[in-house]
Design an enzyme around this catalytic site. Structure first.
Site, PDB file in Angstrom:
ATOM      1  CB  SER A  95      -0.961  -0.064   1.202  1.00 54.98           C
ATOM      2  OG  SER A  95      -1.924   0.947   1.152  1.00 54.98           O
ATOM      3  CG  ASP A 217      -7.011  -2.714  -3.960  1.00 61.14           C
ATOM      4  OD1 ASP A 217      -7.684  -2.039  -3.160  1.00 61.14           O
ATOM      5  OD2 ASP A 217      -5.767  -2.797  -3.875  1.00 61.14           O
ATOM      6  CG  HIS A 246      -5.736  -1.897  -0.194  1.00 59.57           C
ATOM      7  ND1 HIS A 246      -5.160  -1.489  -1.385  1.00 59.57           N
ATOM      8  CD2 HIS A 246      -5.105  -1.187   0.788  1.00 59.57           C
ATOM      9  CE1 HIS A 246      -4.230  -0.579  -1.134  1.00 59.57           C
ATOM     10  NE2 HIS A 246      -4.168  -0.390   0.168  1.00 59.57           N
TER      11      HIS A 246
END
Length: 270
Positions: A95, A217, A246
């Site tokens: 991320s 996602d 995610h």
């Protein structure tokens, strides 16, 4: 243990010759790598750490000015590597740590043999000729909800981000680490991440990048992985996985861990 190591809860596991560093994303901590770590310790020295602001870190150490940009986190990563006397590593990032790792690699490309990015994005906001997945109105509503009732926001956001079943262990795990963050810190970190625009630095990244992405996602549309591939300055490769969500290393380890291990062990061939 040094000051930096203690502040970031640094753990070094395994006894291999090569070093691998695992960097987590927003709302999680180093526990997000629990399915991956057992596969690495025989082969690598594994460095785990928590980003400042994670619920496992001391909130008194969170400097709102330092972490108003992603550079603050990149400096932390470089400080950890310096304190551990790491002179070369494979960096696995999730991320927001994707762009943190990219920034660190621009400053010190010699420290990173490659970067493996999971669910990374250089910009979350849509723009002319760019699809990031969010409009400003979406983000304003998200920040407003976080500020109004953080616990309620966590309960709603966790299943959306993770994907799949509301009752799943992964949703419960992400809810826990998300809720562990101090609400004002979580809001500040969220604003820094979601309003960031790192597109202009991508061409400066020369370290080889392996871009891994879930087919579905909420936070990062699949087209973003292709955008990274086209705009990074060095060699890169994209693999879109059949996982949902995610945090696929947490929610779909059966799919994601074999893919991760393959990208860790094999370099991009020209």
């Amino acid at each position: 243990m040094g000051i930096v190591e203690e502040a970031h809860n640094v753990k070094v596991l395994g006894s291999g010759d090569r070093v691998i560093v695992l960097a987590h994303g927003f709302g999680t901590d180093q526990s997000v790598w629990k399915h991956l770590v057992p596969h690495l310790v025989e082969e690598f020295r594994v460095v785990l750490y928590d980003n400042m602001g994670a619920g496992t870190t001391n909130p008194e150490y969170f400097d709102f000015n330092r972490y108003a940009t992603l550079e603050g986190y990149a400096y932390d990563l470089l400080a950890i590597l310096e304190e551990l006397q790491v002179n070369s590593c494979i960096l696995v990032v999730h991320s927001v740590s994707g762009m943190v790792g990219a920034l660190a690699s621009i400053s010190r490309p010699d420290l990173f043999s490659k970067i493996i990015m999971i669910s990374a994005s250089p910009r979350y906001l849509n723009d002319v000729d760019y699809y990031g997945g969010f409009e400003q109105e979406d983000l304003d509503q998200l920040f407003e909800a976080m500020g109004a009732n953080y616990k309620a926001w966590c309960s709603g956001f966790a299943p959306l981000a993770v994907g799949g079943d509301l009752e799943s262990v992964a949703v419960q795990e992400f809810s826990r680490t998300l809720f562990n963050m101090r609400p004002d810190i979580a809001l500040s970190v969220g604003q820094t991440i979601f309003q960031s625009d790192m597109r202009q630095i991508l061409s400066l990244v020369t370290v080889p990048c392996h871009i891994l992405q879930s087919v579905k996602d909420l936070a990062v549309p699949v087209v973003v992985s292709e955008y990274l591939h086209q705009n990074l300055g060095g060699q890169s490769i994209v693999e879109v996985m059949s996982s949902d969500g995610h945090l696929p290393q947490l929610s779909s380890p059966d799919i994601v861990i074999p893919v991760l291990l393959r990208h860790i062990r094999y370099d991009i061939t020209t």
